[in-house]
Design a protein around this motif. Structure first.
Motif, PDB file in Angstrom:
ATOM      1  N   ALA A  95      48.018  37.508  70.660  1.00  0.00           N
ATOM      2  CA  ALA A  95      47.903  37.475  69.203  1.00  0.00           C
ATOM      3  C   ALA A  95      47.867  38.869  68.599  1.00  0.00           C
ATOM      4  N   ASP A  96      47.258  39.832  69.287  1.00  0.00           N
ATOM      5  CA  ASP A  96      47.089  41.160  68.699  1.00  0.00           C
ATOM      6  C   ASP A  96      47.220  42.334  69.653  1.00  0.00           C
ATOM      7  N   PHE A  97      47.010  42.139  70.940  1.00  0.00           N
ATOM      8  CA  PHE A  97      46.802  43.265  71.840  1.00  0.00           C
ATOM      9  C   PHE A  97      47.941  43.567  72.799  1.00  0.00           C
ATOM     10  N   ALA A  98      48.807  42.618  73.062  1.00  0.00           N
ATOM     11  CA  ALA A  98      49.839  42.812  74.083  1.00  0.00           C
ATOM     12  C   ALA A  98      51.083  42.010  73.757  1.00  0.00           C
ATOM     13  N   THR A  99      52.188  42.454  74.306  1.00  0.00           N
ATOM     14  CA  THR A  99      53.426  41.691  74.266  1.00  0.00           C
ATOM     15  C   THR A  99      53.463  40.838  75.528  1.00  0.00           C
ATOM     16  N   LEU A 100      53.529  39.526  75.358  1.00  0.00           N
ATOM     17  CA  LEU A 100      53.532  38.619  76.502  1.00  0.00           C
ATOM     18  C   LEU A 100      54.951  38.423  77.009  1.00  0.00           C
ATOM     19  N   VAL A 101      55.113  38.527  78.313  1.00  0.00           N
ATOM     20  CA  VAL A 101      56.399  38.323  78.973  1.00  0.00           C
ATOM     21  C   VAL A 101      56.144  37.624  80.298  1.00  0.00           C
ATOM     22  N   THR A 102      57.215  37.298  80.997  1.00  0.00           N
ATOM     23  CA  THR A 102      57.117  36.854  82.385  1.00  0.00           C
ATOM     24  C   THR A 102      57.446  38.046  83.275  1.00  0.00           C
ATOM     25  N   ALA A 103      57.121  37.941  84.533  1.00  0.00           N
ATOM     26  CA  ALA A 103      57.441  39.017  85.471  1.00  0.00           C
ATOM     27  C   ALA A 103      58.944  39.298  85.485  1.00  0.00           C
ATOM     28  N   ASP A 104      59.750  38.253  85.392  1.00  0.00           N
ATOM     29  CA  ASP A 104      61.207  38.427  85.398  1.00  0.00           C
ATOM     30  C   ASP A 104      61.713  39.187  84.176  1.00  0.00           C
ATOM     31  N   GLN A 105      60.969  39.170  83.089  1.00  0.00           N
ATOM     32  CA  GLN A 105      61.397  39.840  81.863  1.00  0.00           C
ATOM     33  C   GLN A 105      61.020  41.318  81.816  1.00  0.00           C
ATOM     34  N   VAL A 106      60.207  41.790  82.743  1.00  0.00           N
ATOM     35  CA  VAL A 106      59.743  43.179  82.696  1.00  0.00           C
ATOM     36  C   VAL A 106      60.899  44.169  82.842  1.00  0.00           C
ATOM     37  N   SER A 107      61.879  43.875  83.679  1.00  0.00           N
ATOM     38  CA  SER A 107      62.998  44.819  83.834  1.00  0.00           C
ATOM     39  C   SER A 107      63.730  45.019  82.522  1.00  0.00           C
ATOM     40  N   GLY A 108      63.851  43.976  81.717  1.00  0.00           N
ATOM     41  CA  GLY A 108      64.472  44.091  80.394  1.00  0.00           C
ATOM     42  C   GLY A 108      63.635  44.929  79.462  1.00  0.00           C
ATOM     43  N   VAL A 109      62.307  44.802  79.555  1.00  0.00           N
ATOM     44  CA  VAL A 109      61.409  45.619  78.741  1.00  0.00           C
ATOM     45  C   VAL A 109      61.575  47.098  79.103  1.00  0.00           C
ATOM     46  N   LEU A 110      61.712  47.379  80.386  1.00  0.00           N
ATOM     47  CA  LEU A 110      61.859  48.762  80.823  1.00  0.00           C
ATOM     48  C   LEU A 110      63.174  49.370  80.326  1.00  0.00           C
ATOM     49  N   ALA A 111      64.181  48.541  80.174  1.00  0.00           N
ATOM     50  CA  ALA A 111      65.487  49.030  79.709  1.00  0.00           C
ATOM     51  C   ALA A 111      65.483  49.291  78.208  1.00  0.00           C
ATOM     52  N   ALA A 112      64.557  48.686  77.490  1.00  0.00           N
ATOM     53  CA  ALA A 112      64.517  48.822  76.018  1.00  0.00           C
ATOM     54  C   ALA A 112      63.949  50.160  75.592  1.00  0.00           C
ATOM     55  N   LEU A 158      43.185  52.409  72.538  1.00  0.00           N
ATOM     56  CA  LEU A 158      43.523  53.805  72.824  1.00  0.00           C
ATOM     57  C   LEU A 158      44.942  54.171  72.394  1.00  0.00           C
ATOM     58  N   GLY A 159      45.679  53.201  71.863  1.00  0.00           N
ATOM     59  CA  GLY A 159      47.007  53.474  71.343  1.00  0.00           C
ATOM     60  C   GLY A 159      48.159  53.248  72.298  1.00  0.00           C
ATOM     61  N   PHE A 160      47.909  52.655  73.451  1.00  0.00           N
ATOM     62  CA  PHE A 160      48.992  52.336  74.381  1.00  0.00           C
ATOM     63  C   PHE A 160      49.669  51.039  73.955  1.00  0.00           C
ATOM     64  N   GLN A 161      50.961  50.956  74.158  1.00  0.00           N
ATOM     65  CA  GLN A 161      51.662  49.685  74.027  1.00  0.00           C
ATOM     66  C   GLN A 161      51.415  48.932  75.330  1.00  0.00           C
ATOM     67  N   VAL A 162      51.060  47.668  75.225  1.00  0.00           N
ATOM     68  CA  VAL A 162      50.703  46.888  76.406  1.00  0.00           C
ATOM     69  C   VAL A 162      51.676  45.730  76.571  1.00  0.00           C
ATOM     70  N   VAL A 163      52.209  45.607  77.775  1.00  0.00           N
ATOM     71  CA  VAL A 163      53.070  44.491  78.154  1.00  0.00           C
ATOM     72  C   VAL A 163      52.309  43.700  79.215  1.00  0.00           C
ATOM     73  N   LEU A 164      52.243  42.399  79.022  1.00  0.00           N
ATOM     74  CA  LEU A 164      51.434  41.557  79.902  1.00  0.00           C
ATOM     75  C   LEU A 164      52.261  40.405  80.455  1.00  0.00           C
ATOM     76  N   PRO A 165      52.708  40.523  81.714  1.00  0.00           N
ATOM     77  CA  PRO A 165      53.402  39.393  82.351  1.00  0.00           C
ATOM     78  C   PRO A 165      52.379  38.365  82.828  1.00  0.00           C
ATOM     79  N   GLY A 166      52.234  37.303  82.062  1.00  0.00           N
ATOM     80  CA  GLY A 166      51.194  36.316  82.316  1.00  0.00           C
ATOM     81  C   GLY A 166      51.270  35.657  83.680  1.00  0.00           C
ATOM     82  N   ASP A 167      52.467  35.598  84.261  1.00  0.00           N
ATOM     83  CA  ASP A 167      52.598  34.958  85.576  1.00  0.00           C
ATOM     84  C   ASP A 167      52.293  35.917  86.726  1.00  0.00           C
ATOM     85  N   ALA A 168      51.882  37.143  86.399  1.00  0.00           N
ATOM     86  CA  ALA A 168      51.473  38.118  87.414  1.00  0.00           C
ATOM     87  C   ALA A 168      49.971  38.402  87.299  1.00  0.00           C
TER      88      ALA A 168
END
Length: 183
Positions: free
Chosen positions: A166-183, A127-137
């Motif tokens: 590989a294609d659908f999401a940017t993988l991060v940890t839960a701790d890294q989400v605040s940095g993603v929000l600041a970007a 659907l065109g959304f950017q997806v961030v996926l914290p694997g540890d959550a």
């Protein structure tokens, strides 16, 4: 860029599986989900809860297993949508809600990694959304193998994250989400 947190299927039926000793990955997933909910709430960012409500299963809104887990209780003002399919976008109005909020990026947390989370992430990408996926959550459980035996929860999560990353999401940890929000 507006970012929303999508919390999927964090329901007491999942807690029941864990309490019954079902093998799972991410024993800290509940704490990470709670921390991410707190982060989004503190920043005034949208939070959407999508819960499973399917006839003939324990996951029905009027049954105890259908209730939200304590770590993921919705608060006033947060959208709560109910689904009867795997993807949080199927028949719930989630896409319209997100677009109405101007959301372009979503952070997806919850249950179960190889099932409803996977379906939701793939649909969001399509659907065109950017997806961030914290694997540890994410909650992840063992599953039966197609050729017999079982595939362990850690391996299920590893493969699921590898495919989605590989294609659908940017993988991060839960701790890294605040940095993603600041970007």
């Amino acid at each position: 860029m507006t970012t929303a947190l999508i919390c999927i299927d964090m329901q007491m039926g999942m807690a029941d599986r864990i309490a019954a000793g079902r093998p799972q990955a991410n024993p800290m997933a509940e704490a990470h989900v709670a921390a991410l909910l707190a982060l989004f709430r503190a920043r005034g960012l949208p939070v959407v809860h999508v819960l499973h409500d399917e006839p003939e299963t324990p996951f029905q809104r009027h049954l105890p297993a259908g209730a939200p887990m304590p770590c993921a209780l919705p608060v006033t003002g947060e959208a709560v949508l109910w689904k009867s399919r795997s993807s949080a976008f199927a028949g719930t109005g989630l896409e319209a809600l997100l677009r109405g909020q101007g959301t372009q990026r979503i952070v997806v947390v919850g249950a179960v990694a190889a099932f409803c989370v996977t379906s939701t992430v793939r649909a969001a990408f399509d659907l065109g959304f950017q997806v961030v996926l914290p694997g540890d959550a994410l909650l992840a459980f063992d599953i039966p193998a197609h050729d017999g035996g079982r595939i362990g929860a850690d391996e299920v999560l590893r493969v699921t994250l590898s495919l989605l990353g590989a294609d659908f999401a940017t993988l991060v940890t839960a701790d890294q989400v605040s940095g993603v929000l600041a970007a």
